[in-house]
Write a protein that holds these residues in place. Structure first.
Motif, PDB file in Angstrom:
ATOM      1  N   VAL A 195       0.851  -1.183   0.000  1.00 47.86           N
ATOM      2  CA  VAL A 195       0.000   0.000   0.000  1.00 47.86           C
ATOM      3  C   VAL A 195       0.893   1.241   0.000  1.00 47.86           C
ATOM      4  O   VAL A 195       1.971   1.240   0.597  1.00 47.86           O
ATOM      5  CB  VAL A 195      -0.952  -0.002   1.223  1.00 47.86           C
ATOM      6  N   ILE A 196       0.437   2.267  -0.713  1.00 50.14           N
ATOM      7  CA  ILE A 196       1.147   3.546  -0.789  1.00 50.14           C
ATOM      8  C   ILE A 196       0.345   4.588  -0.028  1.00 50.14           C
ATOM      9  O   ILE A 196      -0.855   4.770  -0.289  1.00 50.14           O
ATOM     10  CB  ILE A 196       1.317   4.021  -2.244  1.00 50.14           C
ATOM     11  N   VAL A 197       0.992   5.282   0.901  1.00 51.59           N
ATOM     12  CA  VAL A 197       0.359   6.388   1.628  1.00 51.59           C
ATOM     13  C   VAL A 197       0.822   7.686   0.989  1.00 51.59           C
ATOM     14  O   VAL A 197       2.027   7.925   0.845  1.00 51.59           O
ATOM     15  CB  VAL A 197       0.747   6.372   3.126  1.00 51.59           C
ATOM     16  N   VAL A 198      -0.132   8.517   0.596  1.00 46.58           N
ATOM     17  CA  VAL A 198       0.198   9.786  -0.055  1.00 46.58           C
ATOM     18  C   VAL A 198      -0.954  10.742   0.200  1.00 46.58           C
ATOM     19  O   VAL A 198      -2.080  10.320   0.494  1.00 46.58           O
ATOM     20  CB  VAL A 198       0.428   9.582  -1.580  1.00 46.58           C
ATOM     21  N   GLY A 199      -0.684  12.038   0.140  1.00 46.94           N
ATOM     22  CA  GLY A 199      -1.762  12.986   0.394  1.00 46.94           C
ATOM     23  C   GLY A 199      -1.459  14.378  -0.103  1.00 46.94           C
ATOM     24  O   GLY A 199      -0.477  14.586  -0.831  1.00 46.94           O
ATOM     25  N   THR A 200      -2.313  15.301   0.270  1.00 44.96           N
ATOM     26  CA  THR A 200      -2.374  16.720  -0.043  1.00 44.96           C
ATOM     27  C   THR A 200      -3.079  16.954  -1.372  1.00 44.96           C
ATOM     28  O   THR A 200      -2.995  16.140  -2.294  1.00 44.96           O
ATOM     29  CB  THR A 200      -0.999  17.444  -0.082  1.00 44.96           C
ATOM     30  N   SER A 201      -3.749  18.084  -1.463  1.00 43.37           N
ATOM     31  CA  SER A 201      -4.493  18.416  -2.676  1.00 43.37           C
ATOM     32  C   SER A 201      -3.574  18.599  -3.873  1.00 43.37           C
ATOM     33  O   SER A 201      -4.019  18.481  -5.020  1.00 43.37           O
ATOM     34  CB  SER A 201      -5.323  19.681  -2.446  1.00 43.37           C
ATOM     35  N   PHE A 237      -3.832   2.404  -2.543  1.00 40.42           N
ATOM     36  CA  PHE A 237      -3.450   3.732  -2.076  1.00 40.42           C
ATOM     37  C   PHE A 237      -4.291   4.138  -0.870  1.00 40.42           C
ATOM     38  O   PHE A 237      -5.521   3.963  -0.882  1.00 40.42           O
ATOM     39  CB  PHE A 237      -3.658   4.783  -3.172  1.00 40.42           C
ATOM     40  N   ILE A 238      -3.637   4.678   0.148  1.00 37.34           N
ATOM     41  CA  ILE A 238      -4.323   5.376   1.243  1.00 37.34           C
ATOM     42  C   ILE A 238      -4.027   6.855   1.043  1.00 37.34           C
ATOM     43  O   ILE A 238      -2.866   7.275   1.103  1.00 37.34           O
ATOM     44  CB  ILE A 238      -3.831   4.904   2.620  1.00 37.34           C
ATOM     45  N   TYR A 239      -5.068   7.624   0.772  1.00 36.38           N
ATOM     46  CA  TYR A 239      -4.897   9.026   0.410  1.00 36.38           C
ATOM     47  C   TYR A 239      -5.494   9.907   1.498  1.00 36.38           C
ATOM     48  O   TYR A 239      -6.640   9.724   1.900  1.00 36.38           O
ATOM     49  CB  TYR A 239      -5.589   9.321  -0.920  1.00 36.38           C
ATOM     50  N   PHE A 240      -4.708  10.882   1.965  1.00 33.89           N
ATOM     51  CA  PHE A 240      -5.205  11.748   3.029  1.00 33.89           C
ATOM     52  C   PHE A 240      -5.266  13.204   2.582  1.00 33.89           C
ATOM     53  O   PHE A 240      -4.468  13.659   1.773  1.00 33.89           O
ATOM     54  CB  PHE A 240      -4.351  11.611   4.304  1.00 33.89           C
ATOM     55  N   ASP A 241      -6.255  13.895   3.091  1.00 29.19           N
ATOM     56  CA  ASP A 241      -6.437  15.337   2.924  1.00 29.19           C
ATOM     57  C   ASP A 241      -7.088  15.739   1.608  1.00 29.19           C
ATOM     58  O   ASP A 241      -6.981  16.877   1.183  1.00 29.19           O
ATOM     59  CB  ASP A 241      -5.128  16.102   3.109  1.00 29.19           C
TER      60      ASP A 241
END
Length: 354
Positions: free
Chosen positions: A105-111, A129-133
């Motif tokens: 799994v890939i953790v990534v974020g921001t607009s 993918f785990i996407y935050f924000d």
């Protein structure tokens, strides 16, 4: 927020992890503890891609604490890659991780990464993918979570209005003016601003909010310059920074000018005790850890988006020992009342992202 899904957390608030994270020099690995929470099966391999650099003492560092906790407590193998400040490098940097096929799994974020991930994920349908924000939508191999920053910023705005009107705080001047420093003039930052303005006007419609944008999330000297202009030129006695690493300059400006500031994303109160009176926290660390734990258990719902607000513990103000000792009791009491009304839904807050 009529389209959001609420966390089924049984009313238990997300906890704030206090584990510090060290900055890497572009590529760092975090080894897990020997014990694995998945019954001795192969360790879950996680990559965290940072579209910037660690060391902001806020947003990116908070997510790092979440993956570090997953390594320590869930037995995961975690690798962090810092993409740097050149936006042109981010798409290729993330794709190199995805294409390596080394990670579960890939953790990534921001607009800033939303369009990149939306384009990339369908080309690698077997990668998770785990996407935050941000809200990615219904792409089947992405779980995304968005934070109700307008709710948390409402509290910051109400707090700032109470500070600027206070007769108990020595640095509060007679002018009803508060400041806002954003990293970039983009929707998610303006959602912070909208909530901040609503909170201030809730306390007193006559409070004036002055705003400036750094232009990025890294230029701390510019963040300091803009804050000093608000404090010295426009008589703002408290400024809310929503600018990542650039916002650290705003906090420094408040300390130097003898004014007050509000931190963001992580608890930044201890950076300048008595000057940073509170911080509007996005509990990214706790939410990233929760998502990784659910992934390990096979319970994470990909193709779904969740929005985390005050009720779920996704956002809120930092109320530590410094808050208790530096903020007048009258303001603490009023903020407790306001927060309860927001959590119960008695106070309605508009988000520009809806």
């Amino acid at each position: 927020m009529n389209t959001r899904q609420r966390l089924l957390a049984g009313g238990v608030a997300l906890s704030i992890m206090l584990t510090a994270t060290a900055c890497g020099n572009g590529d760092s690995s975090s080894e897990s503890t020997p014990a694995s929470a998945n019954g001795g099966a192969a360790k879950v391999k996680v990559a965290y891609y940072v579209d910037g650099m660690l060391g902001d003492k806020g947003f990116f560092d908070s997510a790092q604490r979440g993956v570090d906790k997953a390594a320590k407590e869930l037995g995961m193998d975690v690798k962090t890659v810092e993409g740097g400040t050149n936006q042109a490098d981010w798409a290729a940097g993330l794709e190199s991780l995805v294409a390596s096929n080394k990670y579960d799994v890939i953790v990534v974020g921001t607009s800033n990464m939303t369009d990149i991930v939306r384009e990339l994920a369908p080309r690698y349908p077997d990668e998770k993918f785990i996407y935050f924000d941000d809200n990615i939508g219904d792409i089947p191999n992405i779980y995304s979570m968005l934070y109700a920053q307008s709710e948390g910023s409402f509290l910051a705005g109400a707090f700032a209005a109470l500070v600027t009107e206070s007769t108990e705080l020595a640095a509060a001047n007679p002018e009803k003016t508060i400041g806002f420093i954003g990293g970039m003039d983009i929707p998610i930052i303006n959602d912070f601003k909208a909530g901040y303005e609503q909170g201030a006007k809730y306390v007193d419609p006559d409070v004036k909010v002055v705003s400036s944008y750094v232009g990025d999330f890294a230029n701390a000297p510019k963040g300091k310059e803009l804050a000093l202009a608000q404090m010295n030129g426009q008589q703002a006695d408290i400024v809310f920074q929503v600018a990542g690493g650039a916002g650290l300059g705003t906090l420094e400006a408040g300390n130097e000018a003898g004014k007050y500031t509000i931190g963001v994303d992580s608890n930044q109160n201890a950076l300048y005790p008595g000057s940073v009176l509170t911080s509007m926290m996005k509990n990214i660390d706790a939410s990233v850890f929760r998502a990784l734990e659910l992934f390990q258990q096979g319970k994470l719902e990909f193709g779904k988006n969740e929005v985390l607000g005050i009720e779920e513990g996704g956002v809120g103000l930092a109320k530590d020992d410094l808050y208790a000792s530096k903020v007048p009791q009258s303001i603490q009491d009023r903020m407790a009342e306001i927060e309860a009304k927001v959590a119960s839904g008695e106070i309605k807050i508009d988000s520009i992202l809806n």
